[in-house]
Design a protein around this motif. Structure first.
Motif, PDB file in Angstrom:
ATOM      1  N   VAL A  59       1.238  -4.777  20.419  1.00 56.57           N
ATOM      2  CA  VAL A  59       1.493  -6.029  19.802  1.00 56.57           C
ATOM      3  C   VAL A  59       1.415  -5.751  18.149  1.00 56.57           C
ATOM      4  O   VAL A  59       2.306  -5.973  17.628  1.00 56.57           O
ATOM      5  CB  VAL A  59       0.376  -6.864  20.175  1.00 56.57           C
ATOM      6  CG1 VAL A  59       0.536  -8.290  18.981  1.00 56.57           C
ATOM      7  CG2 VAL A  59       0.634  -7.511  21.479  1.00 56.57           C
ATOM      8  N   GLY A  60       0.676  -4.878  17.677  1.00 51.54           N
ATOM      9  CA  GLY A  60       0.394  -4.735  16.376  1.00 51.54           C
ATOM     10  C   GLY A  60       1.815  -3.955  15.745  1.00 51.54           C
ATOM     11  O   GLY A  60       2.103  -4.130  14.608  1.00 51.54           O
ATOM     12  N   VAL A  69       8.393  -6.477  12.907  1.00 53.14           N
ATOM     13  CA  VAL A  69       8.736  -7.812  12.437  1.00 53.14           C
ATOM     14  C   VAL A  69       8.571  -8.143  10.932  1.00 53.14           C
ATOM     15  O   VAL A  69       9.475  -8.473  10.059  1.00 53.14           O
ATOM     16  CB  VAL A  69       8.171  -8.941  13.302  1.00 53.14           C
ATOM     17  CG1 VAL A  69       8.549 -10.406  12.561  1.00 53.14           C
ATOM     18  CG2 VAL A  69       8.444  -8.840  14.743  1.00 53.14           C
ATOM     19  N   GLU A  70       7.553  -7.802  10.549  1.00 52.97           N
ATOM     20  CA  GLU A  70       6.907  -7.977   8.978  1.00 52.97           C
ATOM     21  C   GLU A  70       8.129  -7.284   8.146  1.00 52.97           C
ATOM     22  O   GLU A  70       8.430  -7.697   7.369  1.00 52.97           O
ATOM     23  CB  GLU A  70       5.617  -7.656   8.721  1.00 52.97           C
ATOM     24  CG  GLU A  70       5.223  -8.086   7.330  1.00 52.97           C
ATOM     25  CD  GLU A  70       3.910  -7.850   7.289  1.00 52.97           C
ATOM     26  OE1 GLU A  70       3.048  -8.177   6.131  1.00 52.97           O
ATOM     27  OE2 GLU A  70       2.972  -7.140   8.015  1.00 52.97           O
ATOM     28  N   GLU A  71       8.453  -5.988   8.507  1.00 53.14           N
ATOM     29  CA  GLU A  71       9.145  -5.299   7.783  1.00 53.14           C
ATOM     30  C   GLU A  71      10.474  -5.890   7.640  1.00 53.14           C
ATOM     31  O   GLU A  71      11.235  -5.642   6.507  1.00 53.14           O
ATOM     32  CB  GLU A  71       9.147  -3.591   8.201  1.00 53.14           C
ATOM     33  CG  GLU A  71       8.086  -2.687   8.066  1.00 53.14           C
ATOM     34  CD  GLU A  71       7.432  -2.527   6.631  1.00 53.14           C
ATOM     35  OE1 GLU A  71       8.215  -2.186   6.130  1.00 53.14           O
ATOM     36  OE2 GLU A  71       6.446  -3.201   6.410  1.00 53.14           O
ATOM     37  N   GLY A  72      10.903  -6.159   8.798  1.00 52.70           N
ATOM     38  CA  GLY A  72      12.400  -7.024   8.770  1.00 52.70           C
ATOM     39  C   GLY A  72      12.221  -8.356   7.864  1.00 52.70           C
ATOM     40  O   GLY A  72      13.301  -8.379   7.638  1.00 52.70           O
ATOM     41  N   ALA A  76       5.317 -11.310  17.869  1.00 55.63           N
ATOM     42  CA  ALA A  76       5.143 -10.113  18.688  1.00 55.63           C
ATOM     43  C   ALA A  76       4.366 -10.507  20.013  1.00 55.63           C
ATOM     44  O   ALA A  76       4.695 -10.120  21.254  1.00 55.63           O
ATOM     45  CB  ALA A  76       4.053  -9.225  18.057  1.00 55.63           C
ATOM     46  N   ARG A  77       3.415 -11.634  20.010  1.00 53.24           N
ATOM     47  CA  ARG A  77       2.496 -12.097  21.165  1.00 53.24           C
ATOM     48  C   ARG A  77       3.761 -13.076  22.103  1.00 53.24           C
ATOM     49  O   ARG A  77       3.712 -12.634  23.150  1.00 53.24           O
ATOM     50  CB  ARG A  77       1.653 -12.877  20.955  1.00 53.24           C
ATOM     51  CG  ARG A  77       0.411 -12.385  20.421  1.00 53.24           C
ATOM     52  CD  ARG A  77      -0.815 -13.071  20.280  1.00 53.24           C
ATOM     53  NE  ARG A  77      -2.076 -12.565  19.829  1.00 53.24           N
ATOM     54  CZ  ARG A  77      -2.747 -11.716  20.575  1.00 53.24           C
ATOM     55  NH1 ARG A  77      -2.545 -11.837  21.877  1.00 53.24           N
ATOM     56  NH2 ARG A  77      -3.936 -11.257  20.105  1.00 53.24           N
ATOM     57  N   ASP A  78       4.857 -13.554  21.320  1.00 56.10           N
ATOM     58  CA  ASP A  78       5.738 -14.288  22.118  1.00 56.10           C
ATOM     59  C   ASP A  78       6.829 -13.266  22.753  1.00 56.10           C
ATOM     60  O   ASP A  78       6.976 -13.431  23.904  1.00 56.10           O
ATOM     61  CB  ASP A  78       6.761 -15.095  21.351  1.00 56.10           C
ATOM     62  CG  ASP A  78       6.011 -16.301  20.611  1.00 56.10           C
ATOM     63  OD1 ASP A  78       4.785 -16.791  21.338  1.00 56.10           O
ATOM     64  OD2 ASP A  78       6.368 -16.804  19.642  1.00 56.10           O
ATOM     65  N   PHE A  79       6.892 -12.185  22.360  1.00 58.27           N
ATOM     66  CA  PHE A  79       7.797 -11.063  22.887  1.00 58.27           C
ATOM     67  C   PHE A  79       7.200 -10.460  24.142  1.00 58.27           C
ATOM     68  O   PHE A  79       7.715 -10.534  25.147  1.00 58.27           O
ATOM     69  CB  PHE A  79       7.860  -9.822  21.953  1.00 58.27           C
ATOM     70  CG  PHE A  79       8.306  -8.493  22.493  1.00 58.27           C
ATOM     71  CD1 PHE A  79      10.057  -8.591  22.432  1.00 58.27           C
ATOM     72  CD2 PHE A  79       7.592  -7.536  23.150  1.00 58.27           C
ATOM     73  CE1 PHE A  79      10.604  -7.352  23.007  1.00 58.27           C
ATOM     74  CE2 PHE A  79       8.447  -6.483  23.310  1.00 58.27           C
ATOM     75  CZ  PHE A  79       9.712  -6.480  23.723  1.00 58.27           C
ATOM     76  N   PHE A  80       5.723 -10.143  24.143  1.00 58.21           N
ATOM     77  CA  PHE A  80       5.201  -9.926  25.562  1.00 58.21           C
ATOM     78  C   PHE A  80       4.989 -10.931  26.242  1.00 58.21           C
ATOM     79  O   PHE A  80       4.751 -10.781  27.798  1.00 58.21           O
ATOM     80  CB  PHE A  80       3.622  -9.189  25.098  1.00 58.21           C
ATOM     81  CG  PHE A  80       3.994  -7.797  24.457  1.00 58.21           C
ATOM     82  CD1 PHE A  80       4.440  -6.640  25.309  1.00 58.21           C
ATOM     83  CD2 PHE A  80       4.228  -7.589  23.281  1.00 58.21           C
ATOM     84  CE1 PHE A  80       4.629  -5.459  24.806  1.00 58.21           C
ATOM     85  CE2 PHE A  80       4.328  -6.186  22.506  1.00 58.21           C
ATOM     86  CZ  PHE A  80       4.844  -5.071  23.475  1.00 58.21           C
ATOM     87  N   LEU A 124      17.687 -10.457  23.157  1.00 59.22           N
ATOM     88  CA  LEU A 124      17.537 -12.131  22.948  1.00 59.22           C
ATOM     89  C   LEU A 124      16.282 -12.148  21.774  1.00 59.22           C
ATOM     90  O   LEU A 124      16.451 -12.968  20.969  1.00 59.22           O
ATOM     91  CB  LEU A 124      17.104 -12.533  24.174  1.00 59.22           C
ATOM     92  CG  LEU A 124      18.196 -12.971  25.091  1.00 59.22           C
ATOM     93  CD1 LEU A 124      17.621 -13.493  26.508  1.00 59.22           C
ATOM     94  CD2 LEU A 124      19.156 -14.023  24.467  1.00 59.22           C
ATOM     95  N   PHE A 125      15.082 -11.323  22.048  1.00 61.01           N
ATOM     96  CA  PHE A 125      14.116 -11.319  20.839  1.00 61.01           C
ATOM     97  C   PHE A 125      14.551 -11.141  19.545  1.00 61.01           C
ATOM     98  O   PHE A 125      14.366 -11.974  18.670  1.00 61.01           O
ATOM     99  CB  PHE A 125      13.186 -10.316  21.455  1.00 61.01           C
ATOM    100  CG  PHE A 125      11.998 -10.379  20.546  1.00 61.01           C
ATOM    101  CD1 PHE A 125      11.038 -11.540  20.151  1.00 61.01           C
ATOM    102  CD2 PHE A 125      11.915  -9.315  19.570  1.00 61.01           C
ATOM    103  CE1 PHE A 125       9.824 -11.249  19.573  1.00 61.01           C
ATOM    104  CE2 PHE A 125      10.870  -9.149  18.689  1.00 61.01           C
ATOM    105  CZ  PHE A 125       9.637 -10.119  18.534  1.00 61.01           C
ATOM    106  N   LEU A 126      15.598 -10.017  19.519  1.00 65.07           N
ATOM    107  CA  LEU A 126      15.851  -9.688  18.261  1.00 65.07           C
ATOM    108  C   LEU A 126      16.842 -10.728  17.431  1.00 65.07           C
ATOM    109  O   LEU A 126      16.796 -11.171  16.289  1.00 65.07           O
ATOM    110  CB  LEU A 126      16.535  -8.359  18.217  1.00 65.07           C
ATOM    111  CG  LEU A 126      15.509  -7.224  18.268  1.00 65.07           C
ATOM    112  CD1 LEU A 126      16.298  -5.997  18.559  1.00 65.07           C
ATOM    113  CD2 LEU A 126      14.559  -6.947  17.127  1.00 65.07           C
ATOM    114  N   ARG A 127      17.480 -11.328  18.503  1.00 62.80           N
ATOM    115  CA  ARG A 127      18.620 -12.475  17.899  1.00 62.80           C
ATOM    116  C   ARG A 127      17.862 -13.614  17.626  1.00 62.80           C
ATOM    117  O   ARG A 127      18.217 -14.413  16.760  1.00 62.80           O
ATOM    118  CB  ARG A 127      19.608 -12.782  19.127  1.00 62.80           C
ATOM    119  CG  ARG A 127      20.588 -13.398  18.737  1.00 62.80           C
ATOM    120  CD  ARG A 127      21.807 -13.601  19.885  1.00 62.80           C
ATOM    121  NE  ARG A 127      21.950 -12.474  20.584  1.00 62.80           N
ATOM    122  CZ  ARG A 127      22.305 -12.570  21.758  1.00 62.80           C
ATOM    123  NH1 ARG A 127      22.608 -13.546  22.486  1.00 62.80           N
ATOM    124  NH2 ARG A 127      22.709 -11.222  22.250  1.00 62.80           N
TER     125      ARG A 127
END
Length: 207
Positions: A137-138, A144-147, A162-166, A199-202
């Motif tokens: 998760v970290g 995500v933060e870097e993006g 990140a938690r939403d991803f999992f 989908l997550f990245l989009r």
């Protein structure tokens, strides 16, 4: 000649058997539906023996956390995350998703335990998530933060994303492996993993 080993289990072997038995019962009956007596009956022993090794249910939960944490490995993903000089984020997220969606007996047991903990609103769930997924998760939160810094991803709490991803992966795994919904299960795991990551990245990209 060496001395023959007696048929009696060592304290460590008996403790491990209690943990494995508890995992199987919790996965089928939930935490509230499983009594110490149920564990003892399944083992053919007494409640007193269980309490001798685990004076409280909390200590048994902790032992279960330790046990299932050793079963889940993502070494191939770790090699990419921590050792590869360069990598594609989408590829890593696909690997993480595929690792999560794999089908085996241990994985289904863990999913059932987490599902029961969520339904029963047990504090065990939060501890399991923190213990079990904190590193990855970290990692996702960091990426995500870097993006966000480069302007690729929209603003928001990276760790929440990140938690939403999992959370999405967990729901997908439950539908495929526990509910066995045909709409979710018709795709190969590789395809489902790729779709989830994309989908997550989009969803993170700026409009």
């Amino acid at each position: 000649m060496g001395r023959k080993r007696s048929g009696r289990m060592t304290a460590e072997e008996r403790r491990n058997l209690i943990v494995r038995t508890a995992i199987g019962l919790f996965a089928r009956q939930g935490f509230r539906g499983t009594r110490v007596k149920d564990i003892a009956d399944r083992m053919g022993t007494s409640d007193a023996l269980i309490f001798q090794h685990f004076p409280t249910k909390r200590e048994l939960y902790d032992a279960i956390l330790d046990e299932i944490s050793t079963r889940r490995h993502f070494k191939d993903v770790e090699e990419v995350l921590y050792y590869a000089p360069s990598y594609d984020l989408e590829d890593v997220l696909i690997r993480l998703s595929l690792w999560f969606l794999r089908k085996d007996k241990d994985e289904e047991t863990i999913l059932r335990i987490v599902l029961y903990a969520a339904l029963e609103q047990d504090d065990f769930l939060q501890e399991l998530v923190d213990e079990h997924y904190s590193r990855i998760v970290g990692y996702v939160a960091y990426e995500v933060e870097e993006g966000q810094k480069t302007g690729r991803f929209r603003p928001g709490d990276p760790r929440a994303f990140a938690r939403d991803f999992f959370a999405g992966l967990f729901g997908l795994a439950v539908m495929r492996q526990i509910v066995r919904d045909s709409d979710y299960g018709r795709e190969e795991a590789e395809t489902a993993a790729r779709n989830h990551a994309q989908l997550f990245l989009r969803g993170l990209e700026k409009r």
